[in-house]
Scaffold this motif. Structure first.
Motif, PDB file in Angstrom:
ATOM      1  N   ARG A  77       0.864  -0.999   0.126  1.00 14.64           N
ATOM      2  CA  ARG A  77       0.051  -0.147  -0.049  1.00 14.64           C
ATOM      3  C   ARG A  77       0.871   1.481   0.189  1.00 14.64           C
ATOM      4  O   ARG A  77       0.441   2.392  -0.547  1.00 14.64           O
ATOM      5  CB  ARG A  77      -1.035   0.009   1.156  1.00 14.64           C
ATOM      6  CG  ARG A  77      -1.920   1.193   1.391  1.00 14.64           C
ATOM      7  CD  ARG A  77      -2.839   1.017   2.452  1.00 14.64           C
ATOM      8  NE  ARG A  77      -3.248   2.057   3.223  1.00 14.64           N
ATOM      9  CZ  ARG A  77      -4.421   2.893   2.435  1.00 14.64           C
ATOM     10  NH1 ARG A  77      -4.962   2.482   1.252  1.00 14.64           N
ATOM     11  NH2 ARG A  77      -4.904   4.096   2.991  1.00 14.64           N
ATOM     12  N   LYS A  78       2.063   1.210   0.630  1.00 16.71           N
ATOM     13  CA  LYS A  78       2.930   2.441   0.865  1.00 16.71           C
ATOM     14  C   LYS A  78       3.459   2.690  -0.537  1.00 16.71           C
ATOM     15  O   LYS A  78       3.880   3.867  -0.585  1.00 16.71           O
ATOM     16  CB  LYS A  78       4.138   2.075   1.934  1.00 16.71           C
ATOM     17  CG  LYS A  78       3.537   1.860   3.116  1.00 16.71           C
ATOM     18  CD  LYS A  78       4.679   1.840   3.955  1.00 16.71           C
ATOM     19  CE  LYS A  78       4.102   1.505   5.598  1.00 16.71           C
ATOM     20  NZ  LYS A  78       5.437   1.352   6.251  1.00 16.71           N
ATOM     21  N   HIS A  79       3.562   2.269  -1.653  1.00 22.51           N
ATOM     22  CA  HIS A  79       4.273   2.377  -2.894  1.00 22.51           C
ATOM     23  C   HIS A  79       3.612   1.849  -3.934  1.00 22.51           C
ATOM     24  O   HIS A  79       3.263   0.710  -4.013  1.00 22.51           O
ATOM     25  CB  HIS A  79       5.830   1.978  -2.754  1.00 22.51           C
ATOM     26  CG  HIS A  79       6.607   2.378  -4.103  1.00 22.51           C
ATOM     27  ND1 HIS A  79       6.851   3.614  -4.436  1.00 22.51           N
ATOM     28  CD2 HIS A  79       6.897   1.600  -4.869  1.00 22.51           C
ATOM     29  CE1 HIS A  79       7.483   3.569  -5.663  1.00 22.51           C
ATOM     30  NE2 HIS A  79       7.627   2.341  -6.048  1.00 22.51           N
ATOM     31  N   LEU A 106      -5.877  -2.134  -2.564  1.00 23.33           N
ATOM     32  CA  LEU A 106      -5.290  -1.943  -1.339  1.00 23.33           C
ATOM     33  C   LEU A 106      -5.255  -0.467  -1.307  1.00 23.33           C
ATOM     34  O   LEU A 106      -5.359   0.286  -0.246  1.00 23.33           O
ATOM     35  CB  LEU A 106      -3.659  -2.279  -0.996  1.00 23.33           C
ATOM     36  CG  LEU A 106      -3.710  -3.796  -1.004  1.00 23.33           C
ATOM     37  CD1 LEU A 106      -2.162  -4.241  -1.005  1.00 23.33           C
ATOM     38  CD2 LEU A 106      -4.329  -4.251   0.405  1.00 23.33           C
ATOM     39  N   ARG A 107      -5.100   0.345  -2.452  1.00 23.76           N
ATOM     40  CA  ARG A 107      -4.995   1.910  -2.492  1.00 23.76           C
ATOM     41  C   ARG A 107      -5.416   2.365  -3.895  1.00 23.76           C
ATOM     42  O   ARG A 107      -4.888   1.762  -4.952  1.00 23.76           O
ATOM     43  CB  ARG A 107      -3.649   2.280  -2.164  1.00 23.76           C
ATOM     44  CG  ARG A 107      -3.419   3.842  -2.060  1.00 23.76           C
ATOM     45  CD  ARG A 107      -2.264   4.078  -1.674  1.00 23.76           C
ATOM     46  NE  ARG A 107      -1.631   5.033  -2.578  1.00 23.76           N
ATOM     47  CZ  ARG A 107      -0.276   5.274  -2.754  1.00 23.76           C
ATOM     48  NH1 ARG A 107       0.701   4.479  -2.018  1.00 23.76           N
ATOM     49  NH2 ARG A 107       0.354   5.864  -3.517  1.00 23.76           N
ATOM     50  N   ALA A 159     -12.088   8.477  -1.956  1.00 22.37           N
ATOM     51  CA  ALA A 159     -12.285   7.088  -1.493  1.00 22.37           C
ATOM     52  C   ALA A 159     -12.773   6.916  -0.269  1.00 22.37           C
ATOM     53  O   ALA A 159     -12.194   7.334   0.697  1.00 22.37           O
ATOM     54  CB  ALA A 159     -11.044   6.200  -1.489  1.00 22.37           C
ATOM     55  N   GLU A 160     -14.169   6.489  -0.145  1.00 23.92           N
ATOM     56  CA  GLU A 160     -14.829   6.424   1.012  1.00 23.92           C
ATOM     57  C   GLU A 160     -15.384   5.003   1.304  1.00 23.92           C
ATOM     58  O   GLU A 160     -16.247   4.623   0.350  1.00 23.92           O
ATOM     59  CB  GLU A 160     -16.281   7.477   1.191  1.00 23.92           C
ATOM     60  CG  GLU A 160     -15.666   8.717   1.321  1.00 23.92           C
ATOM     61  CD  GLU A 160     -16.813   9.804   1.623  1.00 23.92           C
ATOM     62  OE1 GLU A 160     -17.932   9.261   1.643  1.00 23.92           O
ATOM     63  OE2 GLU A 160     -16.680  10.929   1.484  1.00 23.92           O
ATOM     64  N   TYR A 182      -4.911   1.256  -9.534  1.00 20.15           N
ATOM     65  CA  TYR A 182      -4.819   1.194  -8.108  1.00 20.15           C
ATOM     66  C   TYR A 182      -3.921  -0.136  -7.767  1.00 20.15           C
ATOM     67  O   TYR A 182      -3.131  -0.762  -8.824  1.00 20.15           O
ATOM     68  CB  TYR A 182      -6.233   0.473  -7.543  1.00 20.15           C
ATOM     69  CG  TYR A 182      -6.823  -1.120  -8.193  1.00 20.15           C
ATOM     70  CD1 TYR A 182      -6.449  -2.150  -7.351  1.00 20.15           C
ATOM     71  CD2 TYR A 182      -7.391  -0.800  -9.334  1.00 20.15           C
ATOM     72  CE1 TYR A 182      -7.123  -3.189  -7.871  1.00 20.15           C
ATOM     73  CE2 TYR A 182      -7.836  -2.394  -9.784  1.00 20.15           C
ATOM     74  CZ  TYR A 182      -7.931  -3.193  -8.969  1.00 20.15           C
ATOM     75  OH  TYR A 182      -8.151  -4.424  -9.376  1.00 20.15           O
ATOM     76  N   ILE A 183      -3.527   0.086  -6.574  1.00 19.48           N
ATOM     77  CA  ILE A 183      -2.625  -0.879  -6.275  1.00 19.48           C
ATOM     78  C   ILE A 183      -3.349  -2.085  -5.576  1.00 19.48           C
ATOM     79  O   ILE A 183      -4.175  -2.056  -4.668  1.00 19.48           O
ATOM     80  CB  ILE A 183      -1.752  -0.503  -4.994  1.00 19.48           C
ATOM     81  CG1 ILE A 183      -0.756   0.506  -5.328  1.00 19.48           C
ATOM     82  CG2 ILE A 183      -0.693  -1.746  -4.294  1.00 19.48           C
ATOM     83  CD1 ILE A 183      -0.203   1.456  -4.317  1.00 19.48           C
TER      84      ILE A 183
END
Length: 197
Positions: free
Chosen positions: A50-52, A85-86, A105-106, A122-123
């Motif tokens: 998720r971080k990258h 994930l993101r 994103a909600e 997206y990831i």
């Protein structure tokens, strides 16, 4: 490029950094170390993904709008893909260098004023270690070792040293990951386009 390692081998890379005995099998070993890895392996891996925007974990989708319109604040709601994930920033046409558009994103939805179908990058959650990038494996092993260090060795100094190692490996991996592919063009900016007209 991808790494042919399985989950036991990746866990053992982390244990090597702690100078600990390897696992025989991630799934069947019964010791406290194996139980720690079973509890923590996937949450740590998905957090790192998720971080990258790792190239190995990127995905694209054209989303149809939900039938129910948001109560307020946006004209459309799109379901977030189940393996997401993101959500990466949306653009008008889905291109990485396209004009960015407003979105939020909600919960399990993407809210925006952009009409369907909505191209989204997206990831995605990768659940197979054999699909991980080799450098991601290095970062994951160091991060797992750092998080397990105090639990396994009782030494806080191990955790600190491994945290620094993981941060250095992450920075290096992110730089190399970003170099795979042509650089993005300049981002479309409707303010600049309007000024030029």
């Amino acid at each position: 490029m991808s790494s042919p390692l399985d989950i036991t081998q990746v866990s053992n890379l982390a244990l090597d950094l702690l100078d600990e005995a390897p696992l025989t099998s991630f799934d069947t070993d019964t010791g406290h170390v194996a139980r720690w890895f079973r509890r923590n392996f996937w949450p740590v891996a998905w957090s790192l993904m998720r971080k990258h925007p790792w190239n190995f974990a990127l995905a694209r989708a054209n989303l149809a709008a939900d039938a129910a319109v948001p109560v307020f604040g946006a004209q459309y709601a799109y379901p977030i893909p189940p393996d997401c994930l993101r959500v990466l920033p949306l653009s008008a046409d889905g291109r990485e260098d396209g004009r960015e558009v407003w979105y939020k994103a909600e919960g399990q939805q993407i809210l925006t004023n952009e009409p369907p179908p909505r191209p989204v990058r997206y990831i995605r959650r990768i659940d197979t270690p054999g699909l991980f990038d080799a450098q991601f494996v290095d970062v994951l092993a160091a991060t797992l070792a750092q998080k397990a260090a105090h639990f396994i060795t009782g030494k806080q100094s191990y955790a600190q040293a491994l945290g620094q190692m993981a941060a250095g490996l992450l920075a290096e991996a992110q730089m190399i990951d970003a170099l795979e592919g042509a650089p993005d063009g300049p981002i479309d900016d409707f303010w600049l386009d309007a000024r030029r007209a």
